[in-house]
Design a protein around this motif. Structure first.
Motif, PDB file in Angstrom:
ATOM      1  N   TRP A  45      -0.799   5.907   0.502  1.00 36.04           N
ATOM      2  CA  TRP A  45      -2.081   5.405   1.005  1.00 36.04           C
ATOM      3  C   TRP A  45      -2.169   5.602   2.511  1.00 36.04           C
ATOM      4  CZ3 TRP A  45      -6.407   2.748  -1.105  1.00 36.04           C
ATOM      5  CH2 TRP A  45      -7.252   2.167  -0.148  1.00 36.04           C
ATOM      6  N   TYR A  46      -1.124   5.217   3.235  1.00 40.88           N
ATOM      7  CA  TYR A  46      -1.125   5.282   4.689  1.00 40.88           C
ATOM      8  C   TYR A  46      -1.378   6.704   5.182  1.00 40.88           C
ATOM      9  CZ  TYR A  46       0.545   4.962   9.508  1.00 40.88           C
ATOM     10  OH  TYR A  46       0.644   5.039  10.874  1.00 40.88           O
ATOM     11  N   ASN A  47      -0.683   7.663   4.621  1.00 45.20           N
ATOM     12  CA  ASN A  47      -0.823   9.052   5.071  1.00 45.20           C
ATOM     13  C   ASN A  47      -2.196   9.624   4.750  1.00 45.20           C
ATOM     14  OD1 ASN A  47       1.805   9.104   6.083  1.00 45.20           O
ATOM     15  ND2 ASN A  47       2.670   9.789   4.134  1.00 45.20           N
TER      16      ASN A  47
ATOM     17  N   TRP B 229       0.446  -5.703   9.451  1.00 44.56           N
ATOM     18  CA  TRP B 229      -0.665  -6.309   8.709  1.00 44.56           C
ATOM     19  C   TRP B 229      -0.745  -7.799   8.977  1.00 44.56           C
ATOM     20  CZ3 TRP B 229       0.245 -10.084   4.966  1.00 44.56           C
ATOM     21  CH2 TRP B 229      -0.917 -10.588   4.360  1.00 44.56           C
TER      22      TRP B 229
ATOM     23  N   ASN C 135      -4.823  -0.402   6.435  1.00 41.43           N
ATOM     24  CA  ASN C 135      -3.980   0.758   6.184  1.00 41.43           C
ATOM     25  C   ASN C 135      -2.494   0.490   6.387  1.00 41.43           C
ATOM     26  OD1 ASN C 135      -4.195   3.485   5.312  1.00 41.43           O
ATOM     27  ND2 ASN C 135      -3.633   4.203   7.354  1.00 41.43           N
ATOM     28  N   VAL C 136      -2.132  -0.758   6.659  1.00 35.62           N
ATOM     29  CA  VAL C 136      -0.739  -1.052   6.982  1.00 35.62           C
ATOM     30  C   VAL C 136      -0.203  -2.192   6.121  1.00 35.62           C
ATOM     31  CG1 VAL C 136      -0.897  -0.207   9.347  1.00 35.62           C
ATOM     32  CG2 VAL C 136      -1.447  -2.604   8.858  1.00 35.62           C
ATOM     33  N   ASP C 137       1.107  -2.327   6.136  1.00 27.04           N
ATOM     34  CA  ASP C 137       1.812  -3.390   5.427  1.00 27.04           C
ATOM     35  C   ASP C 137       2.682  -4.163   6.413  1.00 27.04           C
ATOM     36  OD1 ASP C 137       1.144  -2.790   2.547  1.00 27.04           O
ATOM     37  OD2 ASP C 137       2.099  -0.883   3.044  1.00 27.04           O
TER      38      ASP C 137
ATOM     39  N   PRO D 222       3.415   4.501   1.686  1.00 24.94           N
ATOM     40  CA  PRO D 222       3.198   5.697   2.517  1.00 24.94           C
ATOM     41  C   PRO D 222       2.119   6.630   1.992  1.00 24.94           C
ATOM     42  CG  PRO D 222       5.252   5.871   1.277  1.00 24.94           C
ATOM     43  CD  PRO D 222       4.776   4.461   1.116  1.00 24.94           C
TER      44      PRO D 222
ATOM     45  N   ASP E 132      -3.829   2.741  12.283  1.00 26.69           N
ATOM     46  CA  ASP E 132      -2.910   1.635  12.017  1.00 26.69           C
ATOM     47  C   ASP E 132      -3.660   0.317  11.930  1.00 26.69           C
ATOM     48  OD1 ASP E 132      -0.325   2.967  11.944  1.00 26.69           O
ATOM     49  OD2 ASP E 132      -0.681   3.426  14.053  1.00 26.69           O
TER      50      ASP E 132
ATOM     51  N   HIS F  49      -4.764   7.770   7.187  1.00 32.76           N
ATOM     52  CA  HIS F  49      -4.418   7.515   8.578  1.00 32.76           C
ATOM     53  C   HIS F  49      -5.427   8.110   9.549  1.00 32.76           C
ATOM     54  CE1 HIS F  49      -2.229   8.048  12.431  1.00 32.76           C
ATOM     55  NE2 HIS F  49      -1.804   6.839  12.146  1.00 32.76           N
TER      56      HIS F  49
ATOM     57  N   LYS G   2       0.835  -1.203   0.000  1.00 35.32           N
ATOM     58  CA  LYS G   2       0.000   0.000   0.000  1.00 35.32           C
ATOM     59  C   LYS G   2       0.865   1.246   0.000  1.00 35.32           C
ATOM     60  CE  LYS G   2      -4.190  -1.840   2.116  1.00 35.32           C
ATOM     61  NZ  LYS G   2      -5.097  -1.353   1.056  1.00 35.32           N
TER      62      LYS G   2
END
Length: 390
Positions: free
Chosen positions: A20-22, A40, A34-36, A18, A30, A25, A16
């Motif tokens: 996507w995460y940002n 995850w 939303n995480v790898d 950073p 977390d 978020h 995914k």
């Protein structure tokens, strides 16, 4: 081959990332969506117990049956009053109510038997608490993560399931012969039960019901005035152009709740079609486009549940890389079977003695462009009592 490569064979190379995460978020924190990496993997391993067939049978099945009964009562009142209802809003409320029950059930089960240690309990929240206890990570930060876990499953369950049911009702209203055939299968099931209540096994043994849900999850109306999101994967661009040329007058297939997904390459790679991918580049596959591709589906513009029934009359689950509505590979959606069960119970409860009709011009029904694909402005419908077959 390309989708299978990204989602399975080269799974570790496509994350995914950073971006996507940002972007998500604030909403997802977390949580698992939303995480790898290790975060995850840990969450998925723990959550998989809660979505097991045993858990569905022992807990969620009764919840779905109870709420489907309440839903049926509401529709009966609309039948009697001959009023128009917003089916999308109604199924969204139902989905949210069931998710709330799921969440409350997790918490209540954790509070039961106070003398029992958290590590000995088997509900979702306790499993996560036990994981962090074992790692010595109990803190306010852990509590935030536990909240993220619950929020991720609430959001995932509510929007995708309500979308599935909304588009299912819309497709059935547009194809009354399909609705009639499904109603026959449902009533045959109830007759076979001999007055006994619907059971977990009986609902799972309805091939045409599963075929309708699979096809409905794949069939939607789309107007060219609302272009789909851009496709970044080269192999789909030409396909997309050929399919959207006469969209004003054609009903196109496929309305997956999440119409597209993208990944970030961790390292340089070459896709099976020869496309070179550089480290840090974004690749996207469009479920929305794949479902309309004549290279993947015969007669792709036709709503045809029978395409998912084999010669023996059994339901055939489409190849996950051809039909990645529930993702595929290691990140295959844990809630897949729950979604089929929840939607199946509701349709079986409603169509037993009622039929649905669209109120207004079907050509005006389109999607609301968001992270998922709900129907824009709701789904006005009428419900009527089904006439007994002669």
């Amino acid at each position: 081959a390309v989708v299978e490569h990204i989602l399975s064979r080269a799974f570790r190379n496509y994350i995914k990332g950073p971006h996507w995460y940002n972007n998500f978020h604030d909403l997802l924190g977390d949580g698992i969506f939303n995480v790898d990496g290790s975060s995850w993997k840990e969450q998925r391993q723990v959550a998989s117990y809660e979505f097991s067939r045993r858990s569905l049978r022992e807990f969620m099945f009764e919840v779905f049956v109870e709420h489907a009964g309440h839903f049926r009562e509401v529709l009966h009142r609309h039948c009697a009053a001959m009023t128009v209802l917003d089916m999308q809003e109604l199924v969204a409320r139902k989905a949210l109510a069931e998710i709330q029950v799921f969440t409350q059930g997790v918490i209540q089960r954790r509070r039961q038997e106070q003398a029992e240690s958290v590590s000995e309990r088997s509900d979702l929240l306790s499993r996560f608490m036990s994981l962090y206890d074992a790692k010595g990570e109990r803190s306010s930060k852990t509590d935030e993560l536990l909240s993220d876990v619950i929020i991720n499953f609430v959001l995932a369950g509510r929007d995708t399931t309500s979308n599935l049911l909304s588009w299912s009702f819309k497709c059935l209203a547009e194809h009354p012969h399909v609705e009639e055939k499904l109603a026959e299968e449902i009533n045959a099931m109830y007759s076979g039960l001999g007055g006994a209540p619907i059971s977990f096994d009986s609902i799972r043994k309805l091939p045409y019901l599963n075929a309708v849900l699979t096809e409905a999850r794949a069939a939607r109306s789309w107007l060219s005035t609302r272009p789909p999101p851009s496709c970044l994967m080269q192999l789909l661009n030409a396909e997309r152009k050929s399919l959207l040329g006469d969209a004003k007058t054609k009903v196109l297939r496929l309305h997956p709740p999440v119409p597209q997904d993208f990944k970030i390459a961790v390292a340089d790679d070459v896709l099976p079609d020869g496309t070179e991918i550089r480290r840090g580049e974004q690749v996207m596959y469009q479920v929305y486009v794949m479902g309309r591709s004549p290279k993947l589906w015969e007669d792709p513009l036709t709503f045809l549940p029978e395409r998912h029934i084999n010669d023996e009359g059994a339901f055939m689950q489409p190849n996950m890389y051809k039909f990645p509505v529930f993702q595929a590979g290691p990140r295959t959606c844990l809630g897949k079977e729950m979604a089929y069960l929840e939607a199946g119970i509701l349709l079986a409860t409603v169509l037993r003695d009622m039929t649905v009709e669209l109120d207004g011009d079907p050509a005006q029904i389109t999607y609301d462009n968001s992270l998922t694909l709900p129907i824009k402005g709701g789904l006005p419908m009428r419900v009527k009592y089904r006439r007994p077959s002669s």
